[in-house]
Design a protein around this motif. Sequence first.
Motif, short mmCIF file in Angstrom:
data_model
loop_
_atom_site.label_atom_id
_atom_site.label_comp_id
_atom_site.label_asym_id
_atom_site.label_seq_id
_atom_site.Cartn_x
_atom_site.Cartn_y
_atom_site.Cartn_z
N GLY A 278 -7.33 -21.65 -33.72
CA GLY A 278 -6.68 -20.92 -32.63
C GLY A 278 -5.38 -20.28 -33.01
O GLY A 278 -4.81 -19.52 -32.23
N TRP A 279 -4.86 -20.57 -34.22
CA TRP A 279 -3.55 -20.09 -34.62
C TRP A 279 -2.53 -20.37 -33.51
O TRP A 279 -2.43 -21.49 -33.06
N SER A 280 -1.81 -19.37 -33.02
CA SER A 280 -0.71 -19.64 -32.09
C SER A 280 -1.15 -20.03 -30.68
O SER A 280 -0.30 -20.37 -29.85
N MET A 281 -2.44 -20.00 -30.39
CA MET A 281 -2.88 -20.61 -29.13
C MET A 281 -2.55 -22.10 -29.13
O MET A 281 -2.44 -22.72 -28.07
N THR A 282 -2.36 -22.67 -30.32
CA THR A 282 -1.97 -24.07 -30.45
C THR A 282 -0.64 -24.34 -29.75
O THR A 282 -0.41 -25.46 -29.27
N LYS A 283 0.22 -23.33 -29.66
CA LYS A 283 1.52 -23.53 -29.00
C LYS A 283 1.35 -23.93 -27.54
O LYS A 283 2.12 -24.74 -27.01
N ALA A 284 0.35 -23.37 -26.87
CA ALA A 284 0.10 -23.74 -25.47
C ALA A 284 -0.40 -25.18 -25.38
O ALA A 284 -0.04 -25.91 -24.44
N VAL A 285 -1.23 -25.59 -26.31
CA VAL A 285 -1.71 -26.98 -26.33
C VAL A 285 -0.54 -27.91 -26.56
O VAL A 285 -0.41 -28.97 -25.91
N ASN A 286 0.35 -27.55 -27.48
CA ASN A 286 1.54 -28.37 -27.73
C ASN A 286 2.39 -28.49 -26.48
O ASN A 286 2.92 -29.57 -26.18
N ALA A 287 2.52 -27.39 -25.72
CA ALA A 287 3.28 -27.43 -24.47
C ALA A 287 2.62 -28.37 -23.47
O ALA A 287 3.31 -29.08 -22.72
N ALA A 288 1.29 -28.37 -23.44
CA ALA A 288 0.59 -29.27 -22.54
C ALA A 288 0.77 -30.73 -22.96
O ALA A 288 0.92 -31.62 -22.11
N ILE A 289 0.77 -30.98 -24.26
CA ILE A 289 1.00 -32.35 -24.75
C ILE A 289 2.37 -32.83 -24.30
O ILE A 289 2.53 -33.99 -23.87
N VAL A 290 3.36 -31.96 -24.40
CA VAL A 290 4.70 -32.33 -23.91
C VAL A 290 4.62 -32.68 -22.43
O VAL A 290 5.25 -33.63 -21.96
N GLY A 291 3.81 -31.93 -21.68
CA GLY A 291 3.63 -32.23 -20.27
C GLY A 291 3.08 -33.63 -20.03
O GLY A 291 3.53 -34.33 -19.12
N ARG B 120 -6.04 -39.12 -26.84
CA ARG B 120 -6.22 -40.08 -25.75
C ARG B 120 -5.88 -39.49 -24.39
O ARG B 120 -6.55 -39.79 -23.40
N THR B 121 -4.86 -38.65 -24.34
CA THR B 121 -4.36 -38.19 -23.04
C THR B 121 -4.80 -36.77 -22.67
O THR B 121 -4.70 -36.40 -21.50
N LEU B 122 -5.26 -35.99 -23.65
CA LEU B 122 -5.62 -34.60 -23.36
C LEU B 122 -7.05 -34.28 -23.77
O LEU B 122 -7.87 -33.89 -22.94
#
Length: 462
Positions: free
Chosen positions: A189-202, A310-312
């Motif tokens: 996903g290249w930089s689509m990963t940034k959105a996943v990282n933001a969700a993990i922070v959530g 585990r969480t996402l």
Amino acid sequence: MRIVLSIIKWLIGLLLVVVAGLALWLYLVPPELIRVGSNYAAKIVCSNVFLAGRDAEEVLAEDVQAPGHWLLRFMRVEVDRAEGRVRAGLLGVSGGGLAVFREGTGCAAVPGGDLEAAFGADAATVETAVPAATVQRAAATSSPPEIAAILDDPALAGPKMRAIVILRDGRIIGERYGAGFDAAQPLLGWSMTKAVNAAIVGTLVGAGRLGADDGDLLPQWAGDSRSEITVAHLLGMESGLSFREFYAGVADVTRMLYLEPDMAAFAANQPLLYEPGTDFAYSSGTSVILSRVWQNTFDSDAAALAWPYRTLFAPLGMDTAVMETDVRGTFVGSSYMYASARDWARFGQLLLQDGVWEGRRVLPEGWAEWMRTPTRASGGEYGRGVWMQGPRVTTPMDRHQDDGFDLPEDAYWLIGHDGQTVTVIPSRRLVVLRMGLTPTVLAYKPQALVEAVVRALDGRED
């Protein structure tokens, strides 16, 4: 005549000495550009071989050489499947490119070739995705005629398309795959990963482990103005840190990804140029810092590595998702998540549903809405991991990339390098994924695909 022959022999000898000296120099002290290219080639081939089950030479030709810098056309790779290693170099000898596969954390470039220092995750303690080789291949679904016509239009699908998945009300209503790809194939996903990282922070905020307004994030920032950088600043690309995001040569982003074993430390050591929260600067370094910040909330590496699964990923059934780390064990939250097209679309659906999945709240209430709320510093262009407009194909300063397209006002985008996009449109209950290997030089805009899908669905409801 003898003099002429002597001169020719002397010149040939000199040429051989120069060539030998150049070859020795390239072998012993390769320029940074060659080192970047070698590690890039090794890393991309490694991930696609060990995670996606693809042929190494095909990946080298199609994913590394065809769309990239001309030097990459001279890269050669060697895959050691038993050891989980890929070596690469200019003509196979210069650059020292090396990538290693670790079960549970994917592949990582190993700058300098120090395998002993490479982080090794204990697969028994890390909840990870199902290996690509064991995933059952699923057939594409059938589509309504008007959607099928859109998917079969090469101009709308775009050059080098690898996957299109369209979700309406959480159900697949359209799906197509490029030659050699299918519904279970993990895709980068290249930089689509940034959105996943933001969700993990959530998820961490929801668990009370982290706060959006938390500062004093890293020990090396103590005592200077960087301690004022908050989690929210990192999420919105408003840290104020210096970082050059340029992919065609040796810049901060390529240096971080392919020359630095500790990516987070490299990015965190950059100087502060602006007061945090006042300047928008898109930066992959910022996202890697964010990964290290949230991983530091755990007492063990294994617990941090297990958290996204585990969480996402597990709650969403994202069985193919693998988020890779660097060799020091930090998730490359800027760039390196592999998942099937369907799993990427699932993530888009989670955002559409405000972080709720099958009745379970995965993200804190309002977190997904906050992610798509544009920041002031970005001029309304960027939220937290997502964009308010589709990809541009001209210059980075073009702020009118959606001009000429009739798109719903609430559409927002996950955008990755070389043609990776997920479009989320809450008002239409719609998620449109399009992935491929489509550099901006090809001037393809997925906005046309999304526009056509919206029009077709709106027409069905009239």
